[in-house]
Scaffold this active site. Sequence first.
Site, PDB file in Angstrom:
ATOM      1  NE  ARG A  62       8.501  87.906  90.149  1.00 14.13           N
ATOM      2  CZ  ARG A  62       7.459  88.705  89.909  1.00 14.13           C
ATOM      3  NH1 ARG A  62       7.564  89.999  90.123  1.00 14.13           N
ATOM      4  NH2 ARG A  62       6.328  88.225  89.447  1.00 14.13           N
ATOM      5  CE1 TYR A 115      22.057  78.644 109.238  1.00 17.16           C
ATOM      6  CE2 TYR A 115      19.964  79.269 108.257  1.00 17.16           C
ATOM      7  CZ  TYR A 115      21.289  79.561 108.556  1.00 17.16           C
ATOM      8  OH  TYR A 115      21.816  80.762 108.169  1.00 17.16           O
ATOM      9  CG  ASP A 187      19.286  72.888 104.987  1.00 15.32           C
ATOM     10  OD1 ASP A 187      20.275  72.680 104.248  1.00 15.32           O
ATOM     11  OD2 ASP A 187      19.109  73.972 105.586  1.00 15.32           O
ATOM     12  CE  LYS A 212      26.164  78.815 104.606  1.00 15.58           C
ATOM     13  NZ  LYS A 212      25.122  78.128 105.331  1.00 15.58           N
TER      14      LYS A 212
HETATM   15  C1  PLP Z   1      23.872  78.825 105.858  1.00 17.18           C
HETATM   16  C2  PLP Z   1      22.771  77.854 105.917  1.00 17.18           C
HETATM   17  C3  PLP Z   1      21.506  78.189 105.468  1.00 17.18           C
HETATM   18  C4  PLP Z   1      21.141  79.575 105.015  1.00 17.18           C
HETATM   19  O1  PLP Z   1      21.789  79.949 103.854  1.00 17.18           O
HETATM   20  P1  PLP Z   1      22.000  81.508 103.505  1.00 17.18           P
HETATM   21  O2  PLP Z   1      22.404  81.484 102.096  1.00 17.18           O
HETATM   22  O3  PLP Z   1      23.023  82.018 104.458  1.00 17.18           O
HETATM   23  O4  PLP Z   1      20.656  82.176 103.729  1.00 17.18           O
HETATM   24  C5  PLP Z   1      20.540  77.202 105.471  1.00 17.18           C
HETATM   25  N1  PLP Z   1      20.793  75.963 105.936  1.00 17.18           N
HETATM   26  C6  PLP Z   1      21.992  75.610 106.401  1.00 17.18           C
HETATM   27  C7  PLP Z   1      22.215  74.237 106.880  1.00 17.18           C
HETATM   28  C8  PLP Z   1      23.024  76.543 106.417  1.00 17.18           C
HETATM   29  O5  PLP Z   1      24.217  76.194 106.905  1.00 17.18           O
END
Ligand code: PLP
Length: 402
Positions: A62, A115, A187, A212
Amino acid sequence: MDKEHLKRMRKDTLLTHLGSHPRDHHGAVNPPVYHASTITFPTVAARDAARAKKFEGVTYGRSGTPTTFALEEALAGIEGGYRAMLVSSGMAAISVALFAFVSAGDHVLIADSVYGPCRNFCDKVLTRLGVQVTYYDPLIGAGIADLIRPNTKVVYCESPGSLTFEVQDIPAIAAAAHARGCKVLHDNTWGTPYLFPSFERGVDVSIHAATKYIVGHSDAMLGAIVTNQESFLPVRQSMADLGYCAGPDDVYFGLRGLRTMAVRLKQHQENAMRVATWLQGRPEVAQVLYPALPGAPGHELWKRDFRGACGLFSIVLHPAAKPGVDAMLDGMRIFAMGASWGGFESLILPSHPEDLRTATKWQGAGPVLRLHVGLEDPADLIEDIEDGFARMAATNRAAAAE
Ligand SMILES: *Cc1c(COP(=O)(O)O)cnc(C)c1O
């Protein structure tokens, strides 16, 4: 290449090599994927020595393996942070980071364009635990100072904002937040560690949905948190306390994706500029919300603070009836409809920012469509959208004739 030498190199070189240690793996360019839970030790002394170094080295599955450490080292170095951590999703990265800094009775400031699931976490989980949550206008800049209370611990940013792409003045926000002892969480999924240097701009903790562009191929879920030195221990402890980690195969996909991210991003930006510029000239489109596009909202701040753009943006249509918009979306040949983005393929999604605002009011003229422009030939993408607009017009004409 030795680590100290590499650290002084430019971003594209870091992206290609940082975290890669072939001599540790029989010369293989990429590290092996360690599938491990139990890590064994030959002696008590060896185990004690390993455990004495908090959050370093291989002690338990972990806590990470050389596969994990390779991607963490690369991400921290590219973004200019102290250390990075990997968790199972972007949403997990958001919750770990927020949990690190708040307790009952504290207050957090969250950008109104954040988000959606992050807003949900704040409204449902943080408030249930006695944390006060206030949303602020993402364009507030230095004015954030007026909203900071004695118990404010975190100013949370996301720039550009989800769905509506407001570019935040993060240096101004960070200066005001730091003057009052608040942490700045950001973020940085849109900017990636490559396009937005969070730590040079005053961020303390940078959050990524590595799902992403870092993974980049729509085939794994992964989250990353990069911190400066002062914020590392609280965030790493929060991650340990919550029991979060990332699966080794998904980490490997992240590492594999990262090595080509710079060239992919360049092509995404080039293609997105072609499509966005074309959209700007279309009669159906009221506004193109792509910060890289000259004249678009936030363009000047984007130019000041970012090294480039990715392929994600929104368009605001002129008022249009739902059946017409649905007909456009239902018939797309290339643009697929689905959540997430950052893979090689193009996506389109109807979105509803009006449902996700409390501090500000979304004032778009008509329906909002979020586009992810992929690596296809932009001429084909433009034809796909053009045919979609024709379906929208035909449906609206048929409805008017009834
Ligand atoms: C998709 C996204 C997330 C979440 O990511 P996941 O891997 O889908 O949990 C967080 N912040 C932004 C800006 C996103 O586009």
